[in-house]
Scaffold this motif. Sequence first.
Motif, PDB file in Angstrom:
ATOM      1  N   GLY A  60       0.883  -1.237   0.225  1.00 18.00           N
ATOM      2  CA  GLY A  60       0.831  -0.256   0.036  1.00 18.00           C
ATOM      3  C   GLY A  60       0.744   1.124  -0.093  1.00 18.00           C
ATOM      4  O   GLY A  60       2.067   0.954   0.243  1.00 18.00           O
ATOM      5  N   LYS A  61       0.535   2.915   0.052  1.00 20.04           N
ATOM      6  CA  LYS A  61       0.595   3.257   0.039  1.00 20.04           C
ATOM      7  C   LYS A  61       1.092   4.009   1.126  1.00 20.04           C
ATOM      8  O   LYS A  61       1.871   5.440   1.146  1.00 20.04           O
ATOM      9  CB  LYS A  61       0.447   4.677  -0.735  1.00 20.04           C
ATOM     10  CG  LYS A  61      -0.080   3.652  -2.633  1.00 20.04           C
ATOM     11  CD  LYS A  61      -1.289   4.762  -3.202  1.00 20.04           C
ATOM     12  CE  LYS A  61      -1.235   4.746  -4.933  1.00 20.04           C
ATOM     13  NZ  LYS A  61      -1.617   6.157  -5.392  1.00 20.04           N
ATOM     14  N   ALA A 139       6.253   6.495   2.064  1.00 16.72           N
ATOM     15  CA  ALA A 139       5.661   5.285   2.530  1.00 16.72           C
ATOM     16  C   ALA A 139       5.511   6.343   3.868  1.00 16.72           C
ATOM     17  O   ALA A 139       4.594   5.044   4.714  1.00 16.72           O
ATOM     18  CB  ALA A 139       5.535   4.495   2.221  1.00 16.72           C
TER      19      ALA A 139
END
Length: 307
Positions: A60-61, A139
């Motif tokens: 994910g980011k 991130a």
Amino acid sequence: MKQYLLLAIAWPVFGLATATLSAAPSTRPEVSEKACPLEVIEAPTRDQQTATAVVRKPPGKGPFPAVILLSAGMGRKERERGVDGAKADALHGQQHTRFLATGYVTVSALRRGSKRDPQSPDSMADCLAIVEAVKKLPAVDPKSVVIFGHSGGGSLALEVAGEAPLAAIVAGEPATVLFTGLLSTESRDLDKMMEDPKRFYTPELQTRTREKIAKITCPILIAQGDQHPINKVNNEVFIPELKQAGKYVEVITYPGQPHSFFFGSIATGDAGRKAFDDAHAFFKKHLPTQPVPIEDSLVTQVPLGRR
């Protein structure tokens, strides 16, 4: 003993705790390398060198919290093992993989060290550069960076906390003979110092230590066993100094644990997992961005020691 150790803000002060350990065999997560690949980052240091670390992040980011892991010693071991050693830690280290599976970006830091000068600034320069680089990762929430360090790495975590804003640090049996300056090129008799630390803690070293402690602005957890003599230095000199300075400090003692229990390498019972659980619980209290465990399908629990 000597080489074993070396290789090896105002908030309210919290009291001591004793860990209750399970005798059950422990496991660690094996996290999918495809979902969480290794990334090598480099950063310029203030002394015009290059610091290196191996990073893994959850899928994910983000943003995610990040934990910088500092192993024992004064940096020589990391340099000798090199990037491949840091990659092995990131993939298979029980604390590294536990933090990753729990939702932290993990940072396995390499740092320089000196064979002759315990007070060499090289490791500090490397760690500060890595902290700065980690905070810039897309991130990572830059306000949710923490350090998990053991022995020489624990002392270094305290040093870094006085020079860079961090959310919190956890120091496992920190080798504060380094932080305080008790151990230097002029005074290398570790056995005598750890037997009677107050005798060697001169007014000059007191002033130096107090000035450095005054700059620490984040909460501190000290995790310690009760076997190694470095704990006498911490209990009789360093922890009282933290308390006198009004720092936010908690202390947890793990009965019967040797010096290297913190990363789980020679922990007895389930002390390695307990150290992680306590560190994670401590970090969570102080992280603006909370970790979210990664999907179970990406994690396999394996017996400790398996690769």
